[in-house]
Design an enzyme around this catalytic site. Structure first.
Site, PDB file in Angstrom:
ATOM      1  N   ASP A  30      18.855 -27.661  17.664  1.00 28.27           N
ATOM      2  CA  ASP A  30      18.784 -26.201  17.614  1.00 28.27           C
ATOM      3  C   ASP A  30      19.615 -25.599  16.487  1.00 28.27           C
ATOM      4  O   ASP A  30      19.677 -24.381  16.349  1.00 28.27           O
ATOM      5  CB  ASP A  30      19.249 -25.612  18.953  1.00 28.27           C
ATOM      6  N   ASP A  45      -5.542   9.945 -10.248  1.00 29.02           N
ATOM      7  CA  ASP A  45      -5.613   8.490 -10.340  1.00 29.02           C
ATOM      8  C   ASP A  45      -5.603   7.815  -8.968  1.00 29.02           C
ATOM      9  O   ASP A  45      -5.961   6.640  -8.853  1.00 29.02           O
ATOM     10  CB  ASP A  45      -4.427   7.951 -11.153  1.00 29.02           C
ATOM     11  N   GLY A  85      -6.751  -5.381  -6.569  1.00 32.55           N
ATOM     12  CA  GLY A  85      -8.023  -5.737  -5.953  1.00 32.55           C
ATOM     13  C   GLY A  85      -9.205  -5.121  -6.680  1.00 32.55           C
ATOM     14  O   GLY A  85     -10.242  -5.751  -6.865  1.00 32.55           O
ATOM     15  N   LEU A  86      -9.029  -3.869  -7.130  1.00 30.28           N
ATOM     16  CA  LEU A  86     -10.089  -3.217  -7.893  1.00 30.28           C
ATOM     17  C   LEU A  86     -10.306  -3.954  -9.209  1.00 30.28           C
ATOM     18  O   LEU A  86     -11.451  -4.171  -9.631  1.00 30.28           O
ATOM     19  CB  LEU A  86      -9.701  -1.755  -8.159  1.00 30.28           C
TER      20      LEU A  86
END
Length: 519
Positions: A36, A274, A409-410
Site C-alpha cells: 500500500d 471569431d 478540431g476544425l
C-alpha cells in the site's frame, strides 16, 4: 471493493494522505502492508512535489500476520514522532490493514505522546477518497480548532484546497486577490498550506470561503455551528460565478463589492465574431460534482455551448447535480464506472468532452477532443505556469482550455476535407519544400489508395444476421463528414443498412440514411 483498470477515486486513506501532504507539521502514521505504499508516487510523480508525503507506513508483511502487528504499529508511531517531531499526528489503517482490526486510534492514544493524536475512522469498504479528504479535514478541525477572539480586521478562512487537487494552488492565489481587493484579510488557508497551529486559530476569522465542497464542507458546517462562522456557497468558476461570489462575500463581510475586470477577456472573446462558430457546440461534462456543475453553467451561459450530457462520480453530491441536469434538460449520470461513462459519451456523440484524465483517454479512442476540468488528472494537469480555474484569470484560462481543442478540431476537419486535393494529400511533400512531384501520378494528381472494405455484423428487421460491408467509395464519402459527428453517422448508416437487409453500403445508402435520420 470494486477492482478496475481505472478508478475515479481510491480508498479513503488516500484522501487522508492528500490532506496530510498539503500541510506542514502534521504526520500520518498508516497501518498498511508493504504493497500500500504506492501512494507516495501519486504526489512525487503526478503532482511533482519536491518532497515525499509526511507518512510513515508500518509495512507489515504476510509473515507478520501470525505475530503481533499491534506492536509494529506502536513502534512506527514512536519512531515517527521521534524522527519528525510533528505538531500533531493522525493515525489510521489502509483498506487491507482494516481487516486485521488492530485499532490504530486506541493503540496510539495509549502511547501518551506529547502532541495531539487524531484517530481517523475511514471505512474503506463503503466510502472512497473524497470522503477521506472531507472526513480527515473535519476531524482535524474538530480536534484542533479552539474558541478565540475575532481578528480586528475583517478576515476569512479559505477552506478546501488539498494535495493532488486540480489547480488548487493557483485558485487560492486568484481568490486571495479577489478578497484583498475588498479589504478582506485571509486568516488561514486550510488544509493545504496550513499547520496544525493554523487550524487551531480558524475560529478567529469572521467567515469562511469554501472553494471545494468535496474536501471541506463538513469542516465548514462544523465551524458554522460551533464558532458562528457562515460560509460561502458560490464557487467562483467562470465570469458570472466570480461576480456572484464577490457579491456574496461582500454581504458576509459587510463591505462594498469590488471586482477589477480590466483583465477579464473571456466574455468579450466568447461573444466575438471569431467565436460565433462555437455557439451551439454539443459538450458532454463529467467529473467531480463541483467542477462538473460549474463547467455546465459556464458552457451554457458564457460559451453558448449546448450541454448534451452531465455527470459526476462522487455520489455524495448526486442531488444537486440531478437538479442542475433537470434544469439543463439532460439525464444525469452518477457513476464511478468509466465504461458506463464511455457508453454514454459514444451515444451522445458530442463535439467536445469536458472531463477527467479518464475522459481524456475515452476521447482519444472515440476521436472526440477533450479538455480536462476535474481530478483525477495526470502530470500534464499540474503545469509549472499559473493556470487557475477560479476568478478573473480562471475565466480566461477556461476559454483557452475549452476553445483550443475545438479550433484544432476544425483545422483537422479542414485538412481531412482537402486531403484528396493534390496539394494537400499525404503523398504531396511540404509546400515550402516545393512539394514532391515524383510522388504524383500523371496529370498532377496523386494516386488514391483504395479504402479497405469495413465488415460490420448487423441484424435485419426480420431477425436475419448479415454482414454489412462498406464500399470504398462510401468510405471515402464518409470522410467528408466532420470528424466529431463521423462516428455517429457511421453507426446510423450501419443500423439503417442492417434493418433494410442491405449488404453493401454505397454512397447512395449513406445519403439515404442521412435523409432518414434527419426527418
Amino acid at each position: 471493493m470494486k477492482l478496475t483498470v481505472w478508478t475515479y477515486e481510491g480508498p479513503p486513506h488516500v484522501g487522508a494522505l492528500r490532506v496530510a501532504t498539503g500541510m506542514e507539521g502534521l504526520h500520518y502514521v498508516l497501518h498498511a502492508p508493504q504493497g500500500d505504499t504506492y501512494a507516495d508516487l501519486l504526489f512525487t510523480m503526478i503532482e511533482r512535489r519536491g518532497k515525499r508525503p509526511p507518512v510513515t507506513y508500518t509495512t507489515f508483511q504476510a509473515r507478520d500476520l501470525g505475530a503481533d502487528t499491534a506492536t509494529l504499529f506502536k513502534d512506527a508511531c514512536l519512531a515517527a514522532y521521534e524522527r519528525h517531531k510533528p505538531e500533531a499526528l493522525i493515525v489510521g489503517a489502509s483498506c487491507t490493514a482494516e481487516l486485521i482490526q488492530d485499532d490504530p486510534g486506541g493503540l496510539a492514544e495509549r502511547l501518551g505522546l506529547p502532541v495531539p493524536v487524531i484517530a481517523l475512522e475511514l471505512p474503506s469498504y463503503s466510502r472512497k477518497e473524497l470522503f477521506g479528504t472531507d472526513e480527515t479535514f473535519y476531524q482535524l478541525t474538530r480536534h484542533l480548532a479552539k474558541p478565540c477572539d475575532r481578528t480586528p480586521e475583517v478576515s476569512c478562512n479559505i477552506l478546501g484546497p488539498v494535495g493532488l487537487g486540480f489547480r488548487h494552488r493557483d485558485d487560492v492565489v486568484e481568490v486571495t486577490k479577489l478578497l484583498a481587493a475588498m479589504g478582506i484579510a485571509v486568516n488561514a488557508v486550510a488544509p493545504m498550506g496550513s499547520r496544525p497551529s493554523d487550524i487551531a486559530r480558524l475560529g478567529a476569522a469572521h467567515f469562511n470561503v469554501l472553494l471545494y465542497p468535496e474536501h471541506g464542507e463538513a469542516a465548514a458546517r462544523w465551524l458554522e455551528r460551533e464558532h458562528g462562522q457562515p460560509f460561502t456557497k458560490t464557487v467562483p468558476i467562470g465570469a458570472k460565478a466570480t461576480r456572484e461570489f464577490v457579491a456574496e462575500v461582500s454581504q458576509l463581510a459587510s463591505v462594498a463589492p469590488q471586482l477589477d475586470e480590466a483583465d477579464l477577456r473571456q466574455p468579450w472573446w466568447s461573444a466575438s465574431v471569431d467565436s460565433t462558430y462555437l455557439t451551439g457546440k454539443r459538450v458532454f461534462i463529467f467529473g467531480d460534482a463541483t467542477h462538473a456543475m460549474a463547467a455546465a453553467c459556464v458552457a451554457r451561459d458564457e460559451m453558448g455551448f449546448e450541454v448534451c450530457g452531465l455527470g459526476c462520480y462522487n455520489r455524495e453530491f448526486a442531488r444537486p447535480l440531478r437538479a442542475l441536469a433537470k434544469e439543463l434538460g439532460v439525464s444525469p449520470l452518477i457513476t464511478d464506472d468509466y465504461l458506463e461513462v464511455e457508453r454514454a459519451i459514444a451515444e451522445a456523440a458530442p463535439e467536445m468532452i469536458l472531463g477527467t484524465q479518464m475522459e481524456r483517454h475515452i476521447g482519444k479512442r472515440l476521436g472526440i477532443p477533450c479538455a480536462v476540468i476535474s481530478s483525477p488528472v495526470h502530470v500534464q494537469d499540474f503545469p509549472a505556469r499559473h493556470s487557475p480555474q477560479m476568478g478573473v484569470e480562471g475565466a480566461n484560462v477556461l476559454f483557452d482550455t475549452w476553445v483550443h481543442p475545438l479550433v484544432m478540431g476544425l483545422e483537422e476537419h479542414l485538412l481531412t476535407m482537402f486531403r484528396e486535393d493534390f496539394e494537400f494529400s499525404d503523398e504531396a511533400g511540404p509546400s515550402h519544400h516545393g512539394g514532391a512531384p515524383a510522388a504524383r501520378a500523371e496529370g498532377g494528381q496523386p494516386p488514391t489508395p483504395a479504402a479497405p472494405p469495413r465488415h460490420i455484423s448487423g441484424t435485419s428487421n426480420d431477425g436475419e444476421v448479415l454482414e454489412v460491408v462498406w464500399a470504398a467509395a462510401a468510405e471515402k464519402e464518409l470522410r467528408k463528414i466532420p470528424f466529431f459527428v463521423r462516428n455517429k453517422a457511421r453507426r446510423n448508416t450501419e443500423r439503417f443498412a442492417a434493418e433494410r437487409g442491405v449488404g453493401e453500403i454505397s454512397v447512395e445508402t449513406l445519403y439515404e440514411a442521412k435523409a432518414h435520420y434527419a426527418r
